[in-house]
Design a protein around this motif. Sequence first.
Motif, PDB file in Angstrom:
ATOM      1  N   ALA A 211      29.390   0.677 -15.705  1.00 26.65           N
ATOM      2  CA  ALA A 211      30.666   0.044 -16.311  1.00 26.65           C
ATOM      3  C   ALA A 211      30.683  -0.772 -16.350  1.00 26.65           C
ATOM      4  O   ALA A 211      32.366  -1.794 -17.030  1.00 26.65           O
ATOM      5  CB  ALA A 211      31.734   1.267 -15.616  1.00 26.65           C
TER       6      ALA A 211
ATOM      7  N   ARG B 213      31.376   8.328 -19.815  1.00 24.34           N
ATOM      8  CA  ARG B 213      29.748   7.587 -18.268  1.00 24.34           C
ATOM      9  C   ARG B 213      31.202   8.637 -16.878  1.00 24.34           C
ATOM     10  O   ARG B 213      30.026   8.479 -16.165  1.00 24.34           O
ATOM     11  CB  ARG B 213      30.101   6.133 -18.508  1.00 24.34           C
ATOM     12  CG  ARG B 213      29.502   5.955 -17.746  1.00 24.34           C
ATOM     13  CD  ARG B 213      29.536   3.964 -17.473  1.00 24.34           C
ATOM     14  NE  ARG B 213      29.084   3.595 -18.127  1.00 24.34           N
ATOM     15  CZ  ARG B 213      29.123   2.005 -19.521  1.00 24.34           C
ATOM     16  NH1 ARG B 213      30.826   2.738 -19.143  1.00 24.34           N
ATOM     17  NH2 ARG B 213      28.610   1.958 -20.022  1.00 24.34           N
ATOM     18  N   TRP B 214      32.447   7.841 -17.007  1.00 28.92           N
ATOM     19  CA  TRP B 214      32.868   8.639 -16.122  1.00 28.92           C
ATOM     20  C   TRP B 214      33.159  10.087 -15.983  1.00 28.92           C
ATOM     21  O   TRP B 214      33.141  10.353 -14.709  1.00 28.92           O
ATOM     22  CB  TRP B 214      34.849   7.744 -16.079  1.00 28.92           C
ATOM     23  CG  TRP B 214      35.299   8.024 -14.402  1.00 28.92           C
ATOM     24  CD1 TRP B 214      37.044   8.365 -14.891  1.00 28.92           C
ATOM     25  CD2 TRP B 214      35.623   8.595 -13.552  1.00 28.92           C
ATOM     26  NE1 TRP B 214      37.486   8.397 -14.083  1.00 28.92           N
ATOM     27  CE2 TRP B 214      36.738   8.477 -13.477  1.00 28.92           C
ATOM     28  CE3 TRP B 214      34.110   8.017 -12.970  1.00 28.92           C
ATOM     29  CZ2 TRP B 214      37.094   8.710 -11.715  1.00 28.92           C
ATOM     30  CZ3 TRP B 214      34.147   8.256 -11.553  1.00 28.92           C
ATOM     31  CH2 TRP B 214      35.792   8.582 -11.283  1.00 28.92           C
TER      32      TRP B 214
ATOM     33  N   LEU C  83      25.368   4.141 -13.654  1.00 22.38           N
ATOM     34  CA  LEU C  83      26.702   4.805 -13.825  1.00 22.38           C
ATOM     35  C   LEU C  83      28.239   3.415 -13.834  1.00 22.38           C
ATOM     36  O   LEU C  83      28.575   3.102 -15.007  1.00 22.38           O
ATOM     37  CB  LEU C  83      27.479   5.829 -13.792  1.00 22.38           C
ATOM     38  CG  LEU C  83      26.169   7.287 -14.400  1.00 22.38           C
ATOM     39  CD1 LEU C  83      26.762   8.295 -13.916  1.00 22.38           C
ATOM     40  CD2 LEU C  83      25.835   6.836 -16.107  1.00 22.38           C
ATOM     41  N   VAL C  84      27.900   3.169 -12.557  1.00 22.58           N
ATOM     42  CA  VAL C  84      29.139   2.134 -12.060  1.00 22.58           C
ATOM     43  C   VAL C  84      28.684   0.465 -12.630  1.00 22.58           C
ATOM     44  O   VAL C  84      28.794   0.010 -12.998  1.00 22.58           O
ATOM     45  CB  VAL C  84      28.949   2.115 -10.601  1.00 22.58           C
ATOM     46  CG1 VAL C  84      30.302   0.851 -10.114  1.00 22.58           C
ATOM     47  CG2 VAL C  84      29.420   2.877 -10.025  1.00 22.58           C
TER      48      VAL C  84
ATOM     49  N   ALA D  65      29.800  10.369 -14.150  1.00 23.19           N
ATOM     50  CA  ALA D  65      29.446  10.257 -12.934  1.00 23.19           C
ATOM     51  C   ALA D  65      30.723  11.215 -12.156  1.00 23.19           C
ATOM     52  O   ALA D  65      29.963  11.699 -10.666  1.00 23.19           O
ATOM     53  CB  ALA D  65      30.125   8.885 -12.850  1.00 23.19           C
TER      54      ALA D  65
ATOM     55  N   LEU E 280      34.934   2.435 -13.078  1.00 18.47           N
ATOM     56  CA  LEU E 280      34.403   3.853 -13.625  1.00 18.47           C
ATOM     57  C   LEU E 280      35.665   4.147 -14.461  1.00 18.47           C
ATOM     58  O   LEU E 280      35.619   4.676 -15.222  1.00 18.47           O
ATOM     59  CB  LEU E 280      33.795   5.403 -12.609  1.00 18.47           C
ATOM     60  CG  LEU E 280      32.304   4.458 -12.529  1.00 18.47           C
ATOM     61  CD1 LEU E 280      31.795   6.113 -11.450  1.00 18.47           C
ATOM     62  CD2 LEU E 280      31.081   5.108 -13.669  1.00 18.47           C
TER      63      LEU E 280
END
Length: 638
Positions: free
Chosen positions: A409, A269-270, A405-406, A273, A262
């Motif tokens: 990424a 995105r990161w 999300l991971v 998360a 991430l």
Amino acid sequence: MSSNAPPMLSQQSALPRLPVPPLEQTVTRLLESLSPIADGRPSALAAVSTKAANFLQAAERLQQRLISYDKTQSGSWLEAWWLELAYLSWREGLCINSSYWIVLADDPRAYGLATAPAPLVPSDPGYSAGRVCDSGSYGEFQIRRAVKYIQHTLDYKERIDSGLIPVDRTKSGPLCMYQYTRIFGVTRIPRPGCDELRQDSATTHARTITVVVEDQLYSVQVYDDAGNRRRDGDLEDDLQAIVADVGERSARGDLDPAVTVLTAGHRDRWAAAYAKLEQQPAIRATLNAIQESLFAVSLDTTFSDPPNSVNAHQQTFKCHGTNPGHNRWYDKCISYMVDRNGTVGYVGEHSPCDALIPAFMLEHVSKAISKEELSSTQPSARTSGYQPQVQRLRFAGIDDEVLALVAGAEAEVVQAARTSTSRQITFSGYGATWIKRVAAVSPDALAQLALQLTYYRIHGVLAPTYETASTRQFLHGRTENARPLTPEMARFIRTMCDSSSSTTDKHNALTDAAKKHQAMLRNASSGGGVDRHMLGLRMAYRRLAPLPNEGPMSDDERRAIEEFFDEPLLARASSFHLSTSGLFPSKYLVHTGFGCVVPEQAYGINYIIEGERIKFGIEGKTADVGKGTDVGRFEATL
């Protein structure tokens, strides 16, 4: 350092502040830089000149706002805005796009190396590019070399803390040393829209580093509770314990998700998360432990074939050679990577300091390490009965939303790595010695002439070009753009490509362009550049309140300001198809690289001009994304 050398920060109070350049000077220099971009279209240049004249009449109020704002800032009028706009609010992933990568010189005395089952030989087509192989294991030499870099990096930090780094100087006087305080204990924290930097007493006085193995994170205590440094053998035992623990957990399927990736991908995105992860107390403690560590070290199972392949090395350290974006924590300012055979690389998070400062550190550290031999028959000193002092940093109990999300990424960084082409170009025909003594021009100017001529011969157009100029002669100064695509540069390029031009014509054009280039660098370094002042004027318009004695802005004034800011020729001139930066001559920095700033027909190029050769680290996109970018052709043409 001599006994009478001044402490590192002793000259800070004597440094001048970054000036706000005269408004008319900036606009005049900007118009001159647009001439090559207009590319023989007088009407386009005339139109922007008219807009510039209107802007000058309307923008004096912005200039006065900027001058007033400067008086409220402790460092400079630019510092906070530059950190925000150039780095923290940029949302693209750090991997390739923002972070720079460096390959450090191998140790010729390395032992116990992994080799490919069928090693490449010089007659193989892929020999010059090299390849990254995965051994699936870790080596003794790798562990010991990692410890050497840890220890000597801690030596350097202690020199910074004690003020023992000599003040950098030029002929003009001392340079700002503030960025040396922005290397250790600095971590970028993802936030929606704009990230944050964390550096405080808890992070700069930390006694730990973060070690990453197969995307698993561990905290390693490098100082004991009394503040004493761990011995080499003790730290080797710590790293061996981590490798063993990861191996055991991997065998039984007990590894945490690869949250590390991430940090490589899109910042929003990161940030999404991170917002969820920090709500869990145990994971919040993990994130805090990473932030409250001095730097990160990643141990990889990959190695290069052939063993000394700089092109394979740089693939590993640019984005992990076989598993893009993994096994790194890109948010740390300092991140070392050590591959299976002990090759060491570095990835720098760019926001807290410019690459030049960590590069000085890496040169110092690598030179010190080169004087120490690691022998398979000579074990490192260790504490009798020592028990490893490591703590696993967990990312357990992660929900499906964060796992998705991971995965996002991972897909993003795989695509970024697939569409990125990079390599080392080493020109050994001559270096700074011949350029100065025989050619009698600036080595940096000659490098820029070559780069821009190369671009023109491939793409048939002049390249808007960025070249980093340092403004460290000012308090908290960082960089400015030298704008090396000058009218003289354009004339040189066209003269070189004109078959009717004589050798004398070409030589005269070269020397004129080189002289102008040096003048542009001097202007930029001395606070007379264009780009940062234009940024300040834009911010004065958008964010700074009118001054008490400032009259109301008319519609005509507003229109004049906005039309100049929105001028397409200005935007084109700032779409840098050549993004370039030079570093000092270095024996130990064998490759330095960063990504291009626009995807199509563009290149990111870092170069090092040594006495007898010039090293270029170049990155561009693959043909499908780059729309004509061709790194291989660039190498051959250059």
